[in-house]
Design a protein around this motif. Structure first.
Motif: not given
Lengths: 166, 556
Positions: B431-442
């Motif tokens: 299971v791989v998550l691709i996220t951004g620095d904005g989304s991740f911090q939410m």
């Protein structure tokens, strides 16, 4: 363009809010909504008057049908029996009281309350008839008016029933 | 057998095949938690109720089963709201149980009271306030039935604490009786016949497939149809995975951020076949410029979606799988491929060329590398933003339920908790998550859930220290006057990882991409890979690279 919908719903608390909420959030305009229990106490019937083109009416019908507690939605044809009840309190003096009573009787409306300064008239009919009476009474001074919103039923053997719902 | 309603809820869960619930306790669900303690059903403790809803949604999307989550009254319930709305927009089957203040206290604004049935009415498929103990078994049965049948969706049950404590004679109903709910599964025969005729006589048919194809498990039927009628297949964002990316007929994702080939195929088609897609605004752009097709077949289980956004001349209400099976019985086969072939072949050129970035890495290069190192079994979860669209366009997805993303609502912060749910449901799959620095911090707090549950989730953060999607919009529509998009207070993500005893790797050079991705995929356990990408990297290709009006659309 006005359209009249006959809607059978489960007689549960909260159904009215689900139906009215749907209209506001989808941007549909309700002109009137009347609701009461049917011959089957577990079912209520709403008569909803909607303004809009055929796209809007199709969407309203489909979205209403998606509500789990909506059992059946039908469009009621314009030649059906359509009635609304209105109570109109009009200013009346001894000098014009008779004139008002005469107008009411032409409309087959009833005087349901009388006092020194006012008369309360009850009228049943379609929108046009009620509007016509209101127009006639305006000059006497309408103090208060309350309308039920229309209810409607198809003519002849046609009925909106639960069997074969949706 | 006399049991409490709280126990009855758990028994009903068992009957419905629930194996895991995602939740967060509180005063109004104490009886439920006590019943959970005694139950064999697994409870995953999240760090924020929104995480519970997203985890249940990720669980449901990756398995097709109903996802279940629990929260307490008041703030517990309102914290679920974004997760419920996210699931509703993407038609994800979920049952949500919330605690409520005791029946006699309802309406008095007591501590932690909120009208959650009122609040969630616009974005639940249905909801219940269970004030009567005797209704509990029926309501549970109905809730699961409604959630997983027809057009699937979330159903919320609000149960006052005193009702949870009340005893009943438990008997679980074996069927539901809902006179107002009877979804149509079988498409109308005459309409299917009309559709078959339209297909057989078309010159340039194209399929547009949405999330409904995945919900109804109709991917085999879609593949057969596409091959028999020789039609290119475009997907919506929610339809990614409904058709194998590696298939020669695959044209890519439609929409504002979709591929050139998909948009061009839809535009040039004479017959458009829409399957389980609601034709949302982000997919179609301006509907009058969307397609030149004179015939549109639209198959959907929800009659309200047909004709809502795009007008249709052959509407078919029904389950995509069942209806396609009927359709495939007709002679729909088309041998004449000439009118389409040249155009479709022309679409196939990969319009993406690696660009020179000076301030950081090329995000697409990372995704392409990742894609080449992952198997078809890998489940890719995304958050929301630029990384989501890069992933949607450049990650090769060949199997249904392996691309998990918040489509309709576009919920930032969805990714990490959704990945929790996906990993809980699929412990043996990558299971791989691709996220951004904005989304991740939410929703970063869910790292604790990952640690507590020992979930081996591979987290790839595209860090450009900016809210890239918004920045891109400001660039295009506000002449590059950026405001409110710089993420100057970003933490050191490797320190965040180590605070949770999670492994991490940081990548700043192109040459480090491959070894880092290898490490991320091979590492046993959760790991965060932070990739410093160029803040100038955009989703929309630079104008002029493919100046087709269907490709680069203004936001309508």
């Amino acid at each position: 363009m006005k359209h009249i919908l006959g809607v059978l719903v489960e007689n549960n608390p909260g159904v009215l809010s689900k139906v009215s909420g749907l209209f506001s959030r989808r941007g549909f305009n309700i002109e009137s909504l009347a609701v009461g229990v049917t011959e089957d106490p577990s079912i209520s019937r709403m008569t909803i008057v909607v303004k809009g083109d055929s796209y809007i009416v199709e969407q309203v019908t489909k979205q209403l049908n998606k509500l789990i507690e909506v059992i059946k939605v039908e469009i009621i044809s314009s030649d059906s029996v359509v009635r609304e009840l209105a109570l109109i309190k009009v200013g009346a003096t001894p000098s014009n009281r008779n004139e008002i009573i005469q107008i009411a009787s032409v409309f087959r409306a009833n005087i349901v309350d009388i006092s020194k300064g006012s008369l309360t008239i009850e009228i049943t009919g379609d929108d046009q008839k009620i509007s016509a009476l209101v127009d006639m009474l305006k000059d006497f001074g309408i103090k208060e008016m309350v309308r039920t919103g229309i209810i409607a039923i198809d003519r002849g053997n046609r009925v909106i029933k639960v069997s074969g719902a949706k | 057998m006399r049991i409490t309603c709280a126990q009855a809820v758990l028994k009903a869960f068992k009957e419905e095949g629930v194996e895991v619930v995602f939740g967060y306790p509180g005063g109004a669900v104490l009886p439920l938690y006590d019943a959970l303690r005694e139950s064999t059903i697994r409870h995953v403790l999240v760090r924020h109720e929104q995480g519970a809803a997203h985890a249940a949604s990720g669980y449901a999307r990756s398995t097709g089963k109903v996802g279940v989550c629990i929260a307490t009254s008041g703030p517990g319930a309102t914290n679920l709201v974004t997760g419920i709305a996210t699931a509703y927009m993407d038609s994800i089957p979920m049952v949500i149980v919330t605690g409520q203040v005791p029946v006699e206290m309802i309406g008095r604004d007591v501590f932690q009271e909120v009208d959650i049935t009122g609040a969630t009415e616009p974005f639940t498929k249905h909801n219940y306030l269970a004030k009567d103990r005797d209704d509990i078994p029926r309501i549970l049965k109905e809730a699961f039935h409604i959630a997983r049948t027809g057009r699937q969706g979330p159903v919320l049950i609000d149960i006052p604490r005193d009702v949870q404590e009340a005893s009943i004679d438990f008997k679980y109903p074996n069927k539901v009786s809902l006179r107002g709910y009877n979804p149509t599964y079988k498409g109308h025969y005459n309409q299917i016949k009309k559709a078959a005729h339209a297909i057989a006589t078309s010159k340039r048919p194209v399929l547009c497939v949405g999330g409904g194809v995945i919900s109804s498990n109709a991917t085999d039927e879609v593949l057969e149809l596409a091959r028999r009628i020789k039609a290119p297949v475009a997907t919506t964002l929610m339809g990614i995975g409904a058709y194998p990316s590696k298939d020669p007929l695959f044209a890519g994702m439609i929409g504002q951020y979709g591929s050139y080939s998909a948009n061009k195929a839809i535009k040039e088609a004479d017959l458009l076949i829409v399957l389980g897609a609601r034709m949302g605004d982000r997919a179609t752009g301006k509907t009058d410029e969307f397609t030149k097709a004179t015939q549109i077949i639209h198959i959907d289980i929800d009659p309200a979606e047909i004709g809502k956004n795009v007008s249709t001349n052959i509407p078919i209400v029904g389950d995509v799988k069942i209806t396609l099976r009927e359709l495939l019985k007709f002679e729909v086969d088309r041998e004449d491929w000439s009118a389409w072939q040249d155009i479709v072949e022309g679409f196939k050129r990969d319009i993406y060329t690696t660009r020179q970035y000076t301030q950081g890495l090329d995000p697409v290069a990372i995704i392409k590398e990742l894609s080449s190192l992952c198997s078809d079994e890998t489940i890719l979860v995304t958050d929301v933003g630029q990384h989501q669209l890069w992933a949607g366009r450049h990650f090769e997805v060949n199997r249904p339920r392996t691309f998990i993303s918040s489509g309709g609502l576009g919920t930032m912060g969805y990714g990490l908790p959704a990945a929790v749910g996906v990993k809980v449901a699929n412990p043996d799959r990558q299971v791989v998550l691709i996220t951004g620095d904005g989304s991740f911090q939410m929703s970063m707090a869910e790292l604790a859930t990952i640690r507590q549950e020992g979930l081996s989730v591979k987290i790839i953060i595209f860090n450009n220290s900016t809210l890239g999607m918004v920045r891109e919009l400001q660039q295009h529509y506000y002449d590059g006057k950026y405001y409110g998009v710089e993420m100057l207070g970003n933490p050191d993500f490797s320190k965040i990882a180590s605070a949770y005893s999670i492994e991490s790797v940081k990548v700043e050079k192109e040459t480090e991409i491959y070894p880092a991705i290898r490490k991320i995929l091979d590492y046993e356990g959760a790991i965060i890979g932070e990739f410093s990408i160029d803040p100038n990297a955009n989703v929309i290709p630079v104008l002029g690279r493919c100046s087709d009006e269907t490709y680069i659309r203004r936001i309508g």
